[in-house]
Write a protein that holds these residues in place. Structure first.
Motif, PDB file in Angstrom:
ATOM      1  N   SER A 159      11.856   9.571 -13.576  1.00  0.00           N
ATOM      2  CA  SER A 159      11.943   9.583 -12.117  1.00  0.00           C
ATOM      3  C   SER A 159      11.290   8.352 -11.507  1.00  0.00           C
ATOM      4  O   SER A 159      11.842   7.737 -10.589  1.00  0.00           O
ATOM      5  N   VAL A 160      10.122   7.969 -12.016  1.00  0.00           N
ATOM      6  CA  VAL A 160       9.451   6.767 -11.510  1.00  0.00           C
ATOM      7  C   VAL A 160      10.296   5.531 -11.820  1.00  0.00           C
ATOM      8  O   VAL A 160      10.448   4.635 -10.983  1.00  0.00           O
ATOM      9  N   SER A 161      10.882   5.505 -13.000  1.00  0.00           N
ATOM     10  CA  SER A 161      11.761   4.390 -13.348  1.00  0.00           C
ATOM     11  C   SER A 161      12.985   4.353 -12.430  1.00  0.00           C
ATOM     12  O   SER A 161      13.419   3.271 -12.017  1.00  0.00           O
ATOM     13  N   ASP A 162      13.534   5.524 -12.095  1.00  0.00           N
ATOM     14  CA  ASP A 162      14.676   5.571 -11.172  1.00  0.00           C
ATOM     15  C   ASP A 162      14.299   4.992  -9.817  1.00  0.00           C
ATOM     16  O   ASP A 162      15.092   4.271  -9.200  1.00  0.00           O
ATOM     17  N   ILE A 163      13.101   5.285  -9.353  1.00  0.00           N
ATOM     18  CA  ILE A 163      12.636   4.701  -8.086  1.00  0.00           C
ATOM     19  C   ILE A 163      12.535   3.180  -8.236  1.00  0.00           C
ATOM     20  O   ILE A 163      12.947   2.424  -7.348  1.00  0.00           O
ATOM     21  N   GLY A 164      12.019   2.721  -9.368  1.00  0.00           N
ATOM     22  CA  GLY A 164      11.947   1.278  -9.626  1.00  0.00           C
ATOM     23  C   GLY A 164      13.327   0.638  -9.677  1.00  0.00           C
ATOM     24  O   GLY A 164      13.526  -0.473  -9.161  1.00  0.00           O
ATOM     25  N   MET A 165      14.288   1.316 -10.285  1.00  0.00           N
ATOM     26  CA  MET A 165      15.665   0.793 -10.341  1.00  0.00           C
ATOM     27  C   MET A 165      16.240   0.670  -8.935  1.00  0.00           C
ATOM     28  O   MET A 165      16.912  -0.311  -8.607  1.00  0.00           O
ATOM     29  N   MET A 166      15.978   1.668  -8.092  1.00  0.00           N
ATOM     30  CA  MET A 166      16.446   1.596  -6.708  1.00  0.00           C
ATOM     31  C   MET A 166      15.814   0.399  -6.014  1.00  0.00           C
ATOM     32  O   MET A 166      16.490  -0.346  -5.301  1.00  0.00           O
ATOM     33  N   MET A 167      14.522   0.174  -6.247  1.00  0.00           N
ATOM     34  CA  MET A 167      13.853  -0.963  -5.627  1.00  0.00           C
ATOM     35  C   MET A 167      14.467  -2.284  -6.096  1.00  0.00           C
ATOM     36  O   MET A 167      14.655  -3.204  -5.286  1.00  0.00           O
ATOM     37  N   LEU A 168      14.799  -2.369  -7.385  1.00  0.00           N
ATOM     38  CA  LEU A 168      15.474  -3.578  -7.892  1.00  0.00           C
ATOM     39  C   LEU A 168      16.802  -3.792  -7.171  1.00  0.00           C
ATOM     40  O   LEU A 168      17.141  -4.919  -6.791  1.00  0.00           O
TER      41      LEU A 168
ATOM     42  N   ILE B 285       0.839  -1.204   0.000  1.00  0.00           N
ATOM     43  CA  ILE B 285       0.000   0.000   0.000  1.00  0.00           C
ATOM     44  C   ILE B 285       0.876   1.257   0.000  1.00  0.00           C
ATOM     45  O   ILE B 285       0.671   2.178  -0.791  1.00  0.00           O
ATOM     46  N   ALA B 286       1.857   1.295   0.889  1.00  0.00           N
ATOM     47  CA  ALA B 286       2.655   2.508   1.093  1.00  0.00           C
ATOM     48  C   ALA B 286       3.506   2.875  -0.116  1.00  0.00           C
ATOM     49  O   ALA B 286       3.605   4.058  -0.466  1.00  0.00           O
ATOM     50  N   ILE B 287       4.116   1.897  -0.772  1.00  0.00           N
ATOM     51  CA  ILE B 287       5.016   2.201  -1.889  1.00  0.00           C
ATOM     52  C   ILE B 287       4.273   2.849  -3.053  1.00  0.00           C
ATOM     53  O   ILE B 287       4.713   3.904  -3.538  1.00  0.00           O
ATOM     54  N   PRO B 288       3.155   2.296  -3.518  1.00  0.00           N
ATOM     55  CA  PRO B 288       2.429   3.004  -4.584  1.00  0.00           C
ATOM     56  C   PRO B 288       1.947   4.397  -4.161  1.00  0.00           C
ATOM     57  O   PRO B 288       1.934   5.328  -4.970  1.00  0.00           O
ATOM     58  N   VAL B 289       1.572   4.549  -2.893  1.00  0.00           N
ATOM     59  CA  VAL B 289       1.144   5.864  -2.410  1.00  0.00           C
ATOM     60  C   VAL B 289       2.316   6.845  -2.456  1.00  0.00           C
ATOM     61  O   VAL B 289       2.171   7.988  -2.916  1.00  0.00           O
ATOM     62  N   LEU B 290       3.498   6.412  -1.994  1.00  0.00           N
ATOM     63  CA  LEU B 290       4.691   7.276  -2.054  1.00  0.00           C
ATOM     64  C   LEU B 290       5.023   7.667  -3.490  1.00  0.00           C
ATOM     65  O   LEU B 290       5.351   8.823  -3.762  1.00  0.00           O
ATOM     66  N   ILE B 291       4.932   6.709  -4.396  1.00  0.00           N
ATOM     67  CA  ILE B 291       5.230   7.002  -5.802  1.00  0.00           C
ATOM     68  C   ILE B 291       4.181   7.962  -6.372  1.00  0.00           C
ATOM     69  O   ILE B 291       4.535   8.909  -7.086  1.00  0.00           O
ATOM     70  N   ALA B 292       2.919   7.769  -6.034  1.00  0.00           N
ATOM     71  CA  ALA B 292       1.861   8.673  -6.514  1.00  0.00           C
ATOM     72  C   ALA B 292       2.071  10.090  -5.979  1.00  0.00           C
ATOM     73  O   ALA B 292       1.883  11.076  -6.716  1.00  0.00           O
ATOM     74  N   ILE B 293       2.462  10.208  -4.728  1.00  0.00           N
ATOM     75  CA  ILE B 293       2.756  11.526  -4.151  1.00  0.00           C
ATOM     76  C   ILE B 293       3.930  12.165  -4.882  1.00  0.00           C
ATOM     77  O   ILE B 293       3.896  13.361  -5.227  1.00  0.00           O
ATOM     78  N   THR B 294       4.957  11.380  -5.158  1.00  0.00           N
ATOM     79  CA  THR B 294       6.127  11.885  -5.876  1.00  0.00           C
ATOM     80  C   THR B 294       5.745  12.367  -7.264  1.00  0.00           C
ATOM     81  O   THR B 294       6.150  13.458  -7.689  1.00  0.00           O
ATOM     82  N   VAL B 295       4.958  11.571  -7.972  1.00  0.00           N
ATOM     83  CA  VAL B 295       4.487  11.957  -9.313  1.00  0.00           C
ATOM     84  C   VAL B 295       3.713  13.271  -9.238  1.00  0.00           C
ATOM     85  O   VAL B 295       3.929  14.184 -10.046  1.00  0.00           O
ATOM     86  N   THR B 296       2.830  13.380  -8.266  1.00  0.00           N
ATOM     87  CA  THR B 296       2.027  14.598  -8.105  1.00  0.00           C
ATOM     88  C   THR B 296       2.916  15.816  -7.865  1.00  0.00           C
ATOM     89  O   THR B 296       2.719  16.873  -8.478  1.00  0.00           O
ATOM     90  N   ILE B 297       3.901  15.663  -6.998  1.00  0.00           N
ATOM     91  CA  ILE B 297       4.817  16.774  -6.704  1.00  0.00           C
ATOM     92  C   ILE B 297       5.633  17.140  -7.938  1.00  0.00           C
ATOM     93  O   ILE B 297       5.771  18.327  -8.268  1.00  0.00           O
TER      94      ILE B 297
END
Length: 186
Positions: free
Chosen positions: A124-133, A9-21
């Protein structure tokens, strides 16, 4: 509620907040070229940091290695999914900071990224995904394998584009003219 469920739940919410910002900051959703590519390998081009992945994706994977290691050292009592949530929050914060005018200007003046305009939201979203990988890789591999992989990534990108995470940090924090000249190919 278990930590894995909280992470889902938290990770998609954090990413959505980041996208919004990022969108509120005026970052373009995708490359101004109007296309989406899996890989963009030309540095100092208008599509650099605009596509799904590029040479700097390796640095974001290493962020994941570092965040996993730091979380393991400092937050060992917390479950790995909780540490991953914190890593996503840190990476998201970096993506927002990295795309602020002050950091974009710093990249332009202190590094070889003269035409750098910041990342697209997609990148930016892809960079977050790369960090998660990277985080998940480090969670499953022996420390030695993770460290050797990080060194290999740093040496590979240094050889391919004369840049890597180490030089990026150095040049942002304390630019060295000799390194900038070398990076420019002179």
């Amino acid at each position: 509620m278990g930590s894995r469920r909280v992470a889902w739940i938290a990770i998609p919410v954090l990413i959505a907040i980041t996208v919004t910002i990022l969108l509120a900051m005026g970052r373009p959703p995708i490359c101004a070229c109007g296309t989406i590519s899996l890989w963009h390998g030309a540095i100092n081009s208008s599509e650099d940091s605009q596509q799904l992945s590029d040479w700097y994706s390796f640095s974001h994977v290493i962020h994941g290695f570092l965040f996993f290691g730091g979380g393991w050292l400092l937050l060992r009592r917390y479950a790995a999914p909780v540490r991953l949530i914190l890593a996503v929050a840190l990476e998201s914060g970096w993506e927002i900071l990295e795309n602020s005018p002050v950091i974009i200007d710093r990249y332009r003046t202190a590094t070889i990224a003269l035409g750098y305009n910041g990342d697209s939201v997609l990148n930016s979203v892809s960079d977050i995904g790369m960090m998660m990988l990277g985080f998940l890789f480090a969670a499953r591999m022996p420390v030695k394998v993770t460290v050797l992989t990080a060194i290999a990534f740093e040496l590979f990108t240094l050889w391919m584009i004369r840049d890597n995470l180490t030089l990026n940090i150095l040049m942002l924090a304390a630019p060295v003219d000799a390194i900038r000249v070398w990076q420019a190919g002179a």
